[in-house]
Motif scaffolding. Sequence first.
Motif, mmCIF file in Angstrom:
data_model
loop_
_atom_site.group_PDB
_atom_site.id
_atom_site.type_symbol
_atom_site.label_atom_id
_atom_site.label_comp_id
_atom_site.label_asym_id
_atom_site.label_seq_id
_atom_site.Cartn_x
_atom_site.Cartn_y
_atom_site.Cartn_z
ATOM 1 N N GLU A 130 0.853 -1.196 0.000
ATOM 2 C CA GLU A 130 0.000 0.000 0.000
ATOM 3 C C GLU A 130 0.887 1.244 0.000
ATOM 4 N N PRO A 131 0.444 2.345 -0.654
ATOM 5 C CA PRO A 131 1.234 3.582 -0.565
ATOM 6 C C PRO A 131 1.280 4.052 0.890
ATOM 7 N N PHE A 132 2.403 4.621 1.309
ATOM 8 C CA PHE A 132 2.480 5.135 2.679
ATOM 9 C C PHE A 132 3.118 6.520 2.670
ATOM 10 N N ASP A 133 2.868 7.274 3.772
ATOM 11 C CA ASP A 133 3.396 8.640 3.873
ATOM 12 C C ASP A 133 4.779 8.623 4.510
ATOM 13 N N LEU A 134 5.634 9.536 4.046
ATOM 14 C CA LEU A 134 6.973 9.645 4.637
ATOM 15 C C LEU A 134 7.284 11.117 4.849
ATOM 16 N N GLN A 135 7.698 11.448 6.059
ATOM 17 C CA GLN A 135 8.066 12.835 6.389
ATOM 18 C C GLN A 135 9.509 13.065 5.929
ATOM 19 N N VAL A 136 9.752 14.091 5.093
ATOM 20 C CA VAL A 136 11.120 14.337 4.632
ATOM 21 C C VAL A 136 11.471 15.805 4.849
ATOM 22 N N SER A 137 12.775 16.126 4.804
ATOM 23 C CA SER A 137 13.157 17.531 4.918
ATOM 24 C C SER A 137 13.881 17.924 3.632
ATOM 25 N N PRO A 138 13.781 19.200 3.225
ATOM 26 C CA PRO A 138 14.340 19.650 1.949
ATOM 27 C C PRO A 138 15.847 19.423 1.863
ATOM 28 N N GLN A 139 16.536 19.357 3.044
ATOM 29 C CA GLN A 139 17.991 19.168 3.043
ATOM 30 C C GLN A 139 18.396 17.760 2.630
ATOM 31 N N GLU A 140 17.468 16.808 2.828
ATOM 32 C CA GLU A 140 17.857 15.413 2.631
ATOM 33 C C GLU A 140 18.193 15.129 1.180
ATOM 34 N N MET A 141 19.002 14.085 0.995
ATOM 35 C CA MET A 141 19.257 13.622 -0.360
ATOM 36 C C MET A 141 18.279 12.505 -0.678
ATOM 37 N N VAL A 142 18.090 12.291 -1.983
ATOM 38 C CA VAL A 142 17.214 11.199 -2.419
ATOM 39 C C VAL A 142 17.706 9.880 -1.811
ATOM 40 N N GLN A 143 19.021 9.758 -1.713
ATOM 41 C CA GLN A 143 19.607 8.536 -1.187
ATOM 42 C C GLN A 143 19.097 8.197 0.213
ATOM 43 N N GLU A 144 18.805 9.247 1.002
ATOM 44 C CA GLU A 144 18.349 8.979 2.365
ATOM 45 C C GLU A 144 16.978 8.315 2.359
ATOM 46 N N ILE A 145 16.164 8.614 1.351
ATOM 47 C CA ILE A 145 14.875 7.914 1.235
ATOM 48 C C ILE A 145 15.138 6.434 0.915
ATOM 49 N N HIS A 146 16.144 6.171 0.057
ATOM 50 C CA HIS A 146 16.543 4.787 -0.226
ATOM 51 C C HIS A 146 16.844 4.048 1.074
ATOM 52 N N GLN A 147 17.641 4.706 1.933
ATOM 53 C CA GLN A 147 18.027 4.064 3.193
ATOM 54 C C GLN A 147 16.795 3.740 4.033
ATOM 55 N N VAL A 148 15.858 4.694 4.100
ATOM 56 C CA VAL A 148 14.650 4.478 4.901
ATOM 57 C C VAL A 148 13.887 3.263 4.367
#
Length: 1260
Positions: free
Chosen positions: A49-67
Amino acid sequence: MNGVAGHDQAEEADSKQDGSADAEDANEQEVIVIQDTGFTVKIQAPGTEPFDLQVSPQEMVQEIHQVLMDREDTCHRTCFSLQLDGNVLDNFAELKSIEGLQEGSLLKVVEEPYTVREARIHVRHIRDLLKSLDPSDAYNGVDCNSLSFLSVFTDGDLGDTGKRKKKGNELEQIDCTPPEHILPGSKERPLVPLQPQNKDWKPMQCLKVLTMSGWNPPPGNRKMHGDLMYLYIVTVEDRHVSITASTRGFYLNQSTTYTFNPKPANPSFLSHSLVELLSQISAAFKKNFTTLQKKRVQRHPFERIATPFQVYSWTAPQIDHAMDCVRAEDAYTSRLGYEEHIPGQTRDWNEELQTTRELSRKNLPERLLRERAIFKVHSDFAGAATRGSMAVIDGNVMAINPGEETRMQMFIWNNIFFSLGFDVRDHYRELGGDAAAHVAPTNDLNGVRAYSAVDVEGLYTLGTVVVDYRGYRVTAQSIIPGILEREQEQSVIYGSIDFGKTVVSHPKYLELLEKTSRPLKVQRHAVLNEKDTAVELCSSVECKGIIGNDGRHYILDLLRTFPPDLNFLPVEGEELAPESQKLGFPRQHRHRLACLRQELIEAFVEHRYLLFMKMAALQLMQQKASKDKTAALHDTNTALEASEQVPDGMPTSPTSSESTLTPDDLEEADENIPGLAQAKELAESLAAEDGSGIDPKSREVVLNACKAVGSISNTSFDIRFNPDIFSPGVRFPDDIQKQKQLLKDAAAFLVSCQIPSFVKDCLDHSSLPMDGATMTEALHQRGINVRYLGNVLEFVDNMPAKAQLEHIYRIGIGELITRCAKHIFKTYLQGVELSALSAAVSHFLNCLLSSFPDAVAHLPVDELVSRRKNRKRRNRVPGGGDNTAWASLTPSELWKNINSEAQSYYHFSLQCESVDQAVEKYGLQKITLLREISIKTGVQILIKEYNFDSRHKPAFTEEDILNIFPVVKHVNPKASDAFHFFQSGQAKVQQGFLKEGCELINEALNLFNNVYGAMHVEICACLRLLARLNYIMGDHPEALSNQQKAVLMSERVLGIEHPNTIQEYMHLALYCFANGHLSTALKLLYRARYLLLVVCGEDHPEMALLDSNIGLVLHGVMEYDLSLRFLENALAINSKYHGPRSLKVALSHHLVARVYESKAEFRSALQHEKEGYTIYKNQVGEAHEKTKESSEYLKYLTQQAVALQRTMNEIYKNGSNASIMPLKFTAPSMASVLEQLNIINGIIFIPLSIICKNIALHIT
């Protein structure tokens, strides 16, 4: 005494200088820049299922990969891209730079084709997931894993997970009896409870075997079908399968162990993820993997995040050695040559270390980025250097000069240069040979640390790590570009390569080093070269300047950054100060490289600054007295006018003089203060300009004061040292008498001021060492080197209040014995060949600790026989001596050596012929000695109960020695901005502004996380203080959550039984109690008590605080008899260490009286409360509220006693049918217990005014 207070006061002094208002405003504006508001994106992964993720503008795309790779439902994916409206996002882009990405955007996870690299990453990740609850990496000290046992005691009782258990105040269910060995007075010190069994660690088997197949790598024609590699797997159901990793994913092929058939099986179960494939072919895998991931996600993140530097455990259980493809591959393939995940194969450590230093640092975000980069590279470099050093000593690295004898060999591995700590080519012959060569690397490291901290732009130091492993000392350094191609003589353009016979200098180096001269207190001076011409230097002669091929100015060999310690450097024809001579200095030391610590230099300069101010003040007062009034007025006015310009060259004093002057410092303090203020203004005005406009009289005042304190300038206070004084072979053109005197003064200052002040701090408990390491740290903070340990112990022994320093004496003796044993162990190990290592270590420990009088070494006989043939080739490895001399060591010989080592190194006479004598004479514990020696030498032993005292068999066998780890020293880069916020926060808290303090410390926490990542000692201190503030401001759940993090982090980065960890456990127990988790609070206190018993035994001031806590909690749950055992023990320890008339003792009496009251034993209660009352009356007087409270309580107890007596009489008179008024026995209310807990833990709530409910922290 709570852990933070002493620390806080020291830091408060520092923070005054950088608390200027405008700097703070600037900082606050910068902070706003950082905290850009976060936003939420939706993530859609295949099959979920799609889920929500809280992110900050400073983060890199790679950090979403890690999550995603960590989340329970997507953790099995590694090879995917994130797409926004069909466009693939760049991994290294910051989110704010991506067009169209906003609140509510949908990111799709799209599976990508594999490459060999991606397939390897995938298999490695799956293996990590399968091992995620397995503690073996932590025991083996790899990949920055370390142990944590908090969850065993809290049992999911804290924070959000606590919802699983409903807790009322069900007192009946709490089992409060601790195990026998935790009770006061128990002599038993078991080792096994150090690592309680964590039920989550029972391995959940998902697979029997996952390993690389023997059919790798795929032949050419299969490569062209997309085969990347082959895996061999045995499922729990015992099905053997062979799997192909292809560009499209993983599938079953038809190969077996002996026949290669790469065709897909039928069905082939082609899946993009290995987990999906295995779930289809093994039901057990599917079930267990799901359970495992659920458990993994439930664990506190701090239990599994990697620490920045490796922490080793000195004990471990016997772990089964399971097959592990990734570990096997790491050990035998590319990892030795290079880190395979870096493009271009090896990392250029020097380039990385220097480039991060060059990053811009104009504003806060830039500084954070720079510090984060510096810290990251440093921790990676320390890890790589440690692995390399071990490889070198284990003989796995080829030397660059293989023809020379082993001691002289040098190595290069992974772009790091390694050398051994021996005196090769008689380089250090005049300075003490091997002893000097052993100490030079650590001195050099201290120099590197000092220069990096000053952080001058354009001046570069080498990455340096010093590793002690298996008795050898290895120095690992990054390599200056081009240095290996040239001879050293040509490269050095500043300094000397032959200890000052030939010396050169260079204007650019002088300019750069001039900038470090004031902060490091190094004096610019001239020395004579071989042609008798004077050469200007701004460092010691050994410090060499080399310009690398990259054009950077490097300095190396910083071993004499700090001036020599004359107490340990006898020089013919030189007399030391009487204070030193009285104590038998100068003493002959093993080497001539003994130098003063940076902390001592700072303290000495601070001390001299006060003297300077006093001198000037006194002279001004005398002038003032001798003149008539009017002239004097005119005079001071001119001085005052002159001083109104703002000084730029303020005298280098860490704190303003008034704040540090204490009344007992100045005999004539009262009439002196006006003169002092005047002297300060005068000093400032002189520094501000050339002194024009100041009358000659005042100038003379300053000149005299400068002369008196040995300042190098005549117009302002400025003390610097010449590090080359007394270096053999260095000659000076000028007269250096003054500089020599300064060194003698500093050496005298160490023994006449610093050692007594250390002992005084221990006496008033503002310094509370619990083990060898914390004691060493406390000595170092005052600039006392450990070679003075014998002096410190003698000083303690001659104190009138010796009994109150017994704990310090005992810890000091234990430290001295284990350090002597370490020195002997070092040379002992160098003669042991690898195959006999565990036998040799266990034999040494038997000789050191076992009561068995004739410990015999077991030579590994069978192996020795079969090796007779190839004797010739041996001895290539540094540790290759096929030497069995170690086997002849006996306990009496070892203790003889320890005694002579103590005498020659520490000038201390131990007079112990055996371990049992030492234990008897000094009250030591064998388990404590075992812990200290294991930590110092890197030995890891099997966790079981050792019988040290048996006279019939030795305590250790070779099976008990599990491992030997390196002991690593390196530079710790600091997060400076975060630290300033932390200090300002502490200062605010001490002024009583809790809210502001709390905000600043929260901000500091953010910045620390930004630089260090999630795990670090300083973050731990931050969390502890935050928890304390939360608690004081009444937010108990938040306090609990922060303190839980502090405990976990302390266990992970400092060690499970480090003294700080013990204190964190105590704080956590208090907050647990306040939140109503009574049984958890008790478990935590019992754990803390057990750890304290192992680390330093029962006889320690901290034990009194711990036992008071335990006793109070037990009182609260109505376990009166048990409670009394702990409280009476606390009373005894408090009386011993604080003196029988101390207020702490009065409080202890009161706590005991309360328990007797609850038991209706009023006579005992009255007796104790009277004792307390007497102390209060004598110490604080009748009118004090404490005395009044005590007197009220005495009245109440007397009434109760009388009522009870009446009732008893009634019963005697009328027999059992008497009509008795029932007596009220009430359990103490939780609130009253909590109130007492707060008092003993030094937390006192003061409502400053009723209107604003402001609460101030009162640190007792």
